[in-house]
Write an enzyme that holds these catalytic residues in place. Structure first.
Site, PDB file in Angstrom:
ATOM      1  N   TRP A 101       5.919  28.888 -20.297  1.00  0.00           N
ATOM      2  CA  TRP A 101       5.744  29.740 -21.340  1.00  0.00           C
ATOM      3  C   TRP A 101       4.411  29.669 -22.123  1.00  0.00           C
ATOM      4  O   TRP A 101       3.909  30.761 -22.347  1.00  0.00           O
ATOM      5  CB  TRP A 101       6.971  29.727 -22.326  1.00  0.00           C
ATOM      6  CG  TRP A 101       8.130  30.256 -21.853  1.00  0.00           C
ATOM      7  CD1 TRP A 101       9.394  29.151 -21.599  1.00  0.00           C
ATOM      8  CD2 TRP A 101       8.888  31.409 -21.248  1.00  0.00           C
ATOM      9  NE1 TRP A 101      10.243  30.044 -20.896  1.00  0.00           N
ATOM     10  CE2 TRP A 101       9.910  31.171 -20.834  1.00  0.00           C
ATOM     11  CE3 TRP A 101       7.977  32.594 -21.329  1.00  0.00           C
ATOM     12  CZ2 TRP A 101      10.637  32.416 -20.371  1.00  0.00           C
ATOM     13  CZ3 TRP A 101       8.702  33.632 -20.666  1.00  0.00           C
ATOM     14  CH2 TRP A 101       9.852  33.875 -20.129  1.00  0.00           C
ATOM     15  N   ASP A 170       5.373  29.142 -30.808  1.00  0.00           N
ATOM     16  CA  ASP A 170       6.378  30.094 -30.277  1.00  0.00           C
ATOM     17  C   ASP A 170       7.658  29.249 -30.216  1.00  0.00           C
ATOM     18  O   ASP A 170       7.962  28.194 -29.331  1.00  0.00           O
ATOM     19  CB  ASP A 170       6.193  29.968 -28.487  1.00  0.00           C
ATOM     20  CG  ASP A 170       7.474  30.858 -27.500  1.00  0.00           C
ATOM     21  OD1 ASP A 170       8.376  31.077 -28.531  1.00  0.00           O
ATOM     22  OD2 ASP A 170       6.919  31.285 -26.543  1.00  0.00           O
ATOM     23  N   LYS A 194      18.519  32.855 -28.499  1.00  0.00           N
ATOM     24  CA  LYS A 194      19.076  31.474 -28.183  1.00  0.00           C
ATOM     25  C   LYS A 194      19.562  31.116 -29.439  1.00  0.00           C
ATOM     26  O   LYS A 194      21.024  30.596 -29.234  1.00  0.00           O
ATOM     27  CB  LYS A 194      17.726  30.657 -27.696  1.00  0.00           C
ATOM     28  CG  LYS A 194      17.175  31.189 -26.245  1.00  0.00           C
ATOM     29  CD  LYS A 194      15.705  30.574 -26.377  1.00  0.00           C
ATOM     30  CE  LYS A 194      14.796  31.421 -25.435  1.00  0.00           C
ATOM     31  NZ  LYS A 194      15.364  31.528 -23.875  1.00  0.00           N
TER      32      LYS A 194
HETATM   33  N1  PMP Z   1       9.062  31.728 -24.784  1.00  0.00           N
HETATM   34  C1  PMP Z   1       9.923  30.823 -24.673  1.00  0.00           C
HETATM   35  C2  PMP Z   1       9.720  29.538 -25.300  1.00  0.00           C
HETATM   36  C3  PMP Z   1      11.115  31.281 -24.114  1.00  0.00           C
HETATM   37  O1  PMP Z   1      12.119  30.404 -23.862  1.00  0.00           O
HETATM   38  C4  PMP Z   1      11.280  32.662 -23.589  1.00  0.00           C
HETATM   39  C5  PMP Z   1      12.337  33.157 -22.826  1.00  0.00           C
HETATM   40  N2  PMP Z   1      13.277  32.584 -22.532  1.00  0.00           N
HETATM   41  C6  PMP Z   1      10.070  33.609 -23.796  1.00  0.00           C
HETATM   42  C7  PMP Z   1       9.132  33.062 -24.619  1.00  0.00           C
HETATM   43  C8  PMP Z   1      10.288  35.059 -23.510  1.00  0.00           C
HETATM   44  O2  PMP Z   1      11.130  35.596 -24.423  1.00  0.00           O
HETATM   45  P1  PMP Z   1      11.486  37.098 -24.453  1.00  0.00           P
HETATM   46  O3  PMP Z   1      12.467  37.308 -22.985  1.00  0.00           O
HETATM   47  O4  PMP Z   1      12.193  37.405 -25.673  1.00  0.00           O
HETATM   48  O5  PMP Z   1      10.353  37.798 -24.348  1.00  0.00           O
END
Ligand code: PMP
Length: 358
Positions: A101, A170, A194
């Site tokens: 991420w 994040d 989540k």
């Molecule tokens: N950052 C993290 C730490 C994540 O776990 C996720 C999704 N699993 C995201 C970003 C991406 O999120 P989204 O699908 O809401 O764009």
């Protein structure tokens, strides 16, 4: 019948909240309509929105000089919105790269500014957090971005970085799992799916002084100042997700708030890591000092056993344990709505499986 759900996101939601939403589905507060069928600008919905923000502020003890935004586009949208809003053209920003991420956030930021990778855990195959003393920070960086919990790798920071630049985090997979000191951060963001509610919503908590300097050409739906000034209703928000998030915040308050969640989450993670470590069968690849409370990846001694493990787990009502395709193996996500009973059932299944196949 409800199963034990270890999904990484969209993830398990509290049963009490699902039941409340079900009960209110067709006739919300005696209106003869569902909450999805009313205007986002109506007084009843504005009340829902404001109450959700007030409860979130209370849960996280968000100081008054922070704005709370309810946005769309997920955390991925924020990967671009953050540099658009916080990094003037030509500026430099620092990123810590601790996993999949972080990497995505970095890739998006590169479209907007000079990105310095201040520390990189790629060399450890993303199983640890680089020591603070090794970070190469840029003097005058517009911000430092990091991912406190890497959902795929199961790597978590055991500390909040102390740096001069505004700290951007994040928190998609760790928000609301325990108390935090919001004042340490310039900006916190989290996709909802989540620990907050259904997908479709992304919560942004930003220090007021950081907004209002978006670069020219920033679309208004991505402009923090424009969104803040319109109470996150610059356009039609995902009203059901916002309402549901509000119910989750109430549920958290009824169940002791974030201090109580922290205790439960610590106990859940300890039980699962102890099961892994003591089994002599399963293995968690992460540096023990950086193990995530929320996402626990583990591998079996032979990948050929994965299929049997997953099939056995499914029959025992233990769902969504397949690891992310990037790392393989298994992963159990233990967000707030996952009970200690679920983790006990998983632990028992794992030990029994190890006895049979070890
Ligand atoms: N950052 C993290 C730490 C994540 O776990 C996720 C999704 N699993 C995201 C970003 C991406 O999120 P989204 O699908 O809401 O764009």
């Amino acid at each position: 019948m409800r199963v034990f759900n270890f999904a990484a996101g969209p993830a398990a939601l509290p049963l009490e909240v699902l039941e409340q939403a079900r009960d209110e589905m067709t006739d919300w507060r005696g209106s003869g309509m569902s909450v999805m069928e009313i205007s986002h600008r109506s007084k009843p919905f504005i009340d829902v929105a404001e109450q959700a923000e007030a409860d979130l502020r209370e849960l996280l003890a968000i100081p008054g000089n922070y704005r709370v935004l309810f946005m769309q586009g997920g955390a991925t949208g924020q990967f671009a919105a953050i540099p658009m809003n916080l990094a003037p053209a030509g500026s430099s920003v620092d990123y810590l790269n601790t996993g999949a991420w972080s990497k995505k956030a970095i890739g998006e930021a590169r479209h907007y500014c000079n990105v310095n990778i201040a520390a990189d855990a790629a060399g450890s195959n993303y199983t640890t957090v680089p020591a603070r003393g090794e970070w190469k920070l840029t003097p005058g960086a517009a911000y430092l971005h990091y991912t406190p919990n890497e959902t795929i790798g199961g790597v978590e920071f055991a500390f909040v970085p102390q740096v001069d630049a505004p700290l951007v985090a994040d928190m998609s997979s760790t928000i609301l799992s325990r108390p935090i000191d919001v004042s340490r951060f310039g900006l916190i963001y989290a996709g909802a799916q989540k620990n907050i509610g259904p997908s479709g919503l992304c919560v942004v908590i930003v220090r007021e002084e950081l907004i209002g300097q978006a670069r020219a050409g920033t679309p208004s739906v991505w402009n923090y100042k424009a969104v803040a000034d319109d109470g996150s209703m610059l356009n039609t928000p995902p009203t059901f997700a916002w309402y549901f998030a509000g119910l989750v915040f109430k549920w958290l308050k009824r169940h002791g708030g974030l201090a109580a969640m922290a205790e439960r989450n610590r106990a859940k993670a300890q039980l699962l890591y102890a099961t892994i470590d003591q089994s002599g069968f399963y293995r968690n690849p992460v540096d023990p000092a950086c193990r995530s409370w929320m996402n626990v990846p583990f591998i079996l001694p032979d990948a050929a056993l994965d299929k049997a493990f997953l099939a056995g787990a499914d029959s025992a009502g233990l769902m969504n344990l397949k690891g992310h395709r990037l790392v393989g193996g298994m992963r159990a996500s233990l967000y707030n709505a996952t009970s200690i009973e679920a983790v006990r059932a998983l632990s028992e299944f794992m030990l029994e499986f190890a006895r049979r196949h070890g």
